[in-house]
Design a protein around this motif. Sequence first.
Motif, PDB file in Angstrom:
ATOM      1  N   ALA A 599     -12.146 -13.383  24.214  1.00 41.39           N
ATOM      2  CA  ALA A 599     -11.582 -12.738  23.085  1.00 41.39           C
ATOM      3  C   ALA A 599     -10.902 -11.099  23.331  1.00 41.39           C
ATOM      4  O   ALA A 599      -9.945 -10.822  22.738  1.00 41.39           O
ATOM      5  N   LEU A 600     -11.997 -10.771  24.004  1.00 41.81           N
ATOM      6  CA  LEU A 600     -11.644  -9.198  24.306  1.00 41.81           C
ATOM      7  C   LEU A 600     -10.452  -8.861  25.069  1.00 41.81           C
ATOM      8  O   LEU A 600      -9.787  -8.145  25.031  1.00 41.81           O
ATOM      9  N   THR A 601     -10.239  -9.890  26.171  1.00 41.16           N
ATOM     10  CA  THR A 601      -8.698  -9.915  26.895  1.00 41.16           C
ATOM     11  C   THR A 601      -7.684  -9.763  26.174  1.00 41.16           C
ATOM     12  O   THR A 601      -6.748  -9.471  26.514  1.00 41.16           O
ATOM     13  N   PHE A 602      -7.656 -10.469  25.086  1.00 43.22           N
ATOM     14  CA  PHE A 602      -6.519 -10.477  23.999  1.00 43.22           C
ATOM     15  C   PHE A 602      -6.395  -9.181  23.355  1.00 43.22           C
ATOM     16  O   PHE A 602      -5.093  -8.725  22.612  1.00 43.22           O
ATOM     17  N   ILE A 603      -7.090  -8.055  23.291  1.00 43.97           N
ATOM     18  CA  ILE A 603      -7.114  -6.944  22.759  1.00 43.97           C
ATOM     19  C   ILE A 603      -6.619  -5.871  23.877  1.00 43.97           C
ATOM     20  O   ILE A 603      -7.220  -5.792  24.825  1.00 43.97           O
ATOM     21  N   GLY A 604      -5.722  -4.905  23.523  1.00 44.32           N
ATOM     22  CA  GLY A 604      -5.443  -3.843  24.474  1.00 44.32           C
ATOM     23  C   GLY A 604      -4.070  -4.018  24.575  1.00 44.32           C
ATOM     24  O   GLY A 604      -3.342  -5.105  24.504  1.00 44.32           O
ATOM     25  N   THR A 605      -3.452  -3.279  25.779  1.00 45.20           N
ATOM     26  CA  THR A 605      -2.024  -3.254  26.227  1.00 45.20           C
ATOM     27  C   THR A 605      -1.969  -4.264  27.104  1.00 45.20           C
ATOM     28  O   THR A 605      -2.720  -4.522  28.251  1.00 45.20           O
ATOM     29  N   PRO A 606      -1.085  -5.350  26.766  1.00 45.90           N
ATOM     30  CA  PRO A 606      -0.872  -6.298  27.951  1.00 45.90           C
ATOM     31  C   PRO A 606      -0.524  -5.836  29.304  1.00 45.90           C
ATOM     32  O   PRO A 606       0.610  -5.110  29.328  1.00 45.90           O
ATOM     33  N   SER A 607      -0.985  -6.196  30.027  1.00 49.26           N
ATOM     34  CA  SER A 607      -0.525  -6.354  31.402  1.00 49.26           C
ATOM     35  C   SER A 607      -0.475  -7.483  32.353  1.00 49.26           C
ATOM     36  O   SER A 607      -0.561  -8.597  31.804  1.00 49.26           O
ATOM     37  N   GLU A 608       0.093  -7.367  33.332  1.00 46.38           N
ATOM     38  CA  GLU A 608       0.285  -8.665  34.191  1.00 46.38           C
ATOM     39  C   GLU A 608      -1.014  -9.381  34.459  1.00 46.38           C
ATOM     40  O   GLU A 608      -1.116 -10.600  34.324  1.00 46.38           O
TER      41      GLU A 608
END
Length: 812
Positions: A599-608
């Motif tokens: 779930a942490l990968t969904f938070i923060g600035t989206p990158s490639e």
Amino acid sequence: MDGDYIIGGVFSMHHYIHTVKHNYTTMPEPLRCTGSIISRELRFSRAMIFAIEEINNSTKLLPGIRLGYQIHDSCASVPMAVHVAFQLSNGLDSVFYTGDNCSQSGTVMAIIGISGSTPSISVSRVIGPFNIPQVSHFATCACLSNKQEYPSFFRTIPSDQFQADALAKLVKHFGWTWIGAVRSDSDYGNNGMASFLDAAHKEGICVEYSESFYRTHPPSKIQRVADVIRRSTAVVIVAFAASGDMRILLEELSRKPFPPRQWIGSESWVTDPDLLRFTFCTGTIGFGIQQSVIPGLRDFLLHLSPTEVAASPVLTEFWEDAFNCRLDKTTDERLCDGTEDITTLQSPYTDTSQLRITNMVYKAVYAIAHAIHNAVCQKTNSTTHCDKLTRIESKQVLAQMKKVNFSQNGYDVSFDANGDPVAKYELVNWQKSKSGSTELVTVGLYDASLPVGQEFHINKNLTWVEDSTQVPSSVCSDSCPPGTRKVLQKGKPICCYDCIPCPEGEISNATDSPDCFPCPKEFWPNAERNICFPKPVEFLSYNEVLGIILAAFSVGGACLAVITAAVFFHHRTSPIVRANNSELSFLLLFSLTLCFLCALTFIGTPSEWSCMLRHTAFGITFVLCISCVLGKTIVVLMVFKATLPGSNVIKWFGPPQQRMTVASLTFIQVLICTIWLVLSPPFPMKNLNIYKERIILECALGSVVGFWAVLGYIGLLAVFCFVLAVLARKLPDNFNEAKLITFSMLIFCAVWITFIPAYVSSPGKFTVAVEIFAILASSFGLILCIFAPKCFIILFKPEKNTKKHLMNKNQY
């Protein structure tokens, strides 16, 4: 005055001509002038005489030749001007020749005049066929530049075309877009105003009214024009009128009070000192001919001997009017006794402080003299010889006039192909002096020979209407500020408009903008809608409350899974742990830990990389989790079947088969994710469609089919697991955890079924929040439903953590 060559002069020394009613029975009376004498015009005629005497005394110009002159009064009327033109062109001989040969001994070489465009046009039409040059000092109509109609016309004053352009630029310079216009009903006024209105239209200036009048019009017509001015809303009035006409209008306006008006004057009247007495015109600005200095002229004007005055009817009339006495005893009025002192006289005749048009007369005389000089004089070595016996015709003088180019008293004199000089004006302003009187002050310059945009220059402060120092405003509608656009009012000129705010997403960054234009895609207007700012970029970050809460639950869930695994590992030998397939339990706890952390990968600035990782990690970890739950459910069913007599099912689903099942089911999801990432992986994208005023930075799915295939596979496993759990929920013995799996799968399916519409309908970053919530909710549902009861027994009910208790039926 006689001379070797005669120059004619025609000046408007009276305002009116005597009106004669013809009865067609008696001989008409000769034309004669009436009204008071115009001192300014008298000065013009005396300046002509001064210039001729100066030339006659010169040793450089026409040496040995004496110029003569013949001056007439045109009464500022066309009939008298035509009469004088015929008189001058017919010659001055007193004998009428009946034969074919005319001596032409008295024919003038050229004519100076007249003070006005309409009379000048009439004179030019008369003398043009005789090739007699006419040099006007005060006829400014642009129509006179037409050499096809007026081939012998020249002038030392610029054409009105230049003045009209200058006036339009002056009005534009001060921001006046709503003006009134009045003009003389003559060639000067009509043509000049037409040129001005054309130039004003190009500058975007609107005219509320345009009225014409003439000094001989009935009083009712003059009164009507004055009433239009009084009722108008335009503060600025441009008057293209002759001095005599303007005097009549100002006298009419002075009879009744009217709102303050800012006058813009043409050179014909704005420099006339006689009009400065109209104090309500203080602040008037306009263009005048450049001031000049003519050495010796003032002394000449003041040196009037009694003999000279008595010999001239015009000078006699001037003298008697100026000193209110008579030179003869024809009336009972006071007799002039010789004590009259002209040096004390306050009159336009004696005022040489503003020599403007007077210099035009002076230059006209010298231009004709130079033309005659070039026709009759020859330069031999260093001496110039002029033969006064040489008979020349006016057409020879005309030919030489076109070539004239000299400088006199520092002023250049030449004519272009149209007979016009270089246009240079002074900007003049009517200002109050310390004594309270109105005076003419030069405040700027205009030179038409300079490049476009550099012709106009103001070098002094101006005084405006009512002695104000603030530029008056004269607009139909106030300027539209940036952020709005102009919308024309129906049925009104283009200067009358409404200011409409720019629509959403558009701006205007200039005053009086006709249109608004949209901001670039990634920009949005400010509140005033006059600047485009970059749109704020929005995504679910760790710096906002929602992101912090979700991250805390994610980390908390992972910690909970690790703690549960630690409890199970510490009590791995206890019956309840061994009875619940500890290997799959640990693998399930490991997958749940990954589910919480993904779930942490969904938070923060989206990158490639984060976009590819979040969906694949979510899909694979959840399949691993559901596979473990499915394995535990199958084990429960297999163990129950194995307890039946004659059943050997358990050997077909031992630990190797369990591991193979979990690995196989997970591998299928890995394969789906791999195909998704290879063919059309997720990527970061700026979403400009959801919100107009901000940008949503999100992960685009790349392939929608790939995304729903991942979710669909997870859903398929969950439904299958739920069905098996339902089938096993009534199996005996306390170690049966099918009920817990059933409840956990019920929560899991409910969460993800609810997720679909919520995910589709949630805007922006809330889409990501909904997905994180679904991950956390389903993960917490699994860990709490499956592991919480066991941990409770292990930690708080150790007496139930026995093999005997677990073997009892219907107690768990």
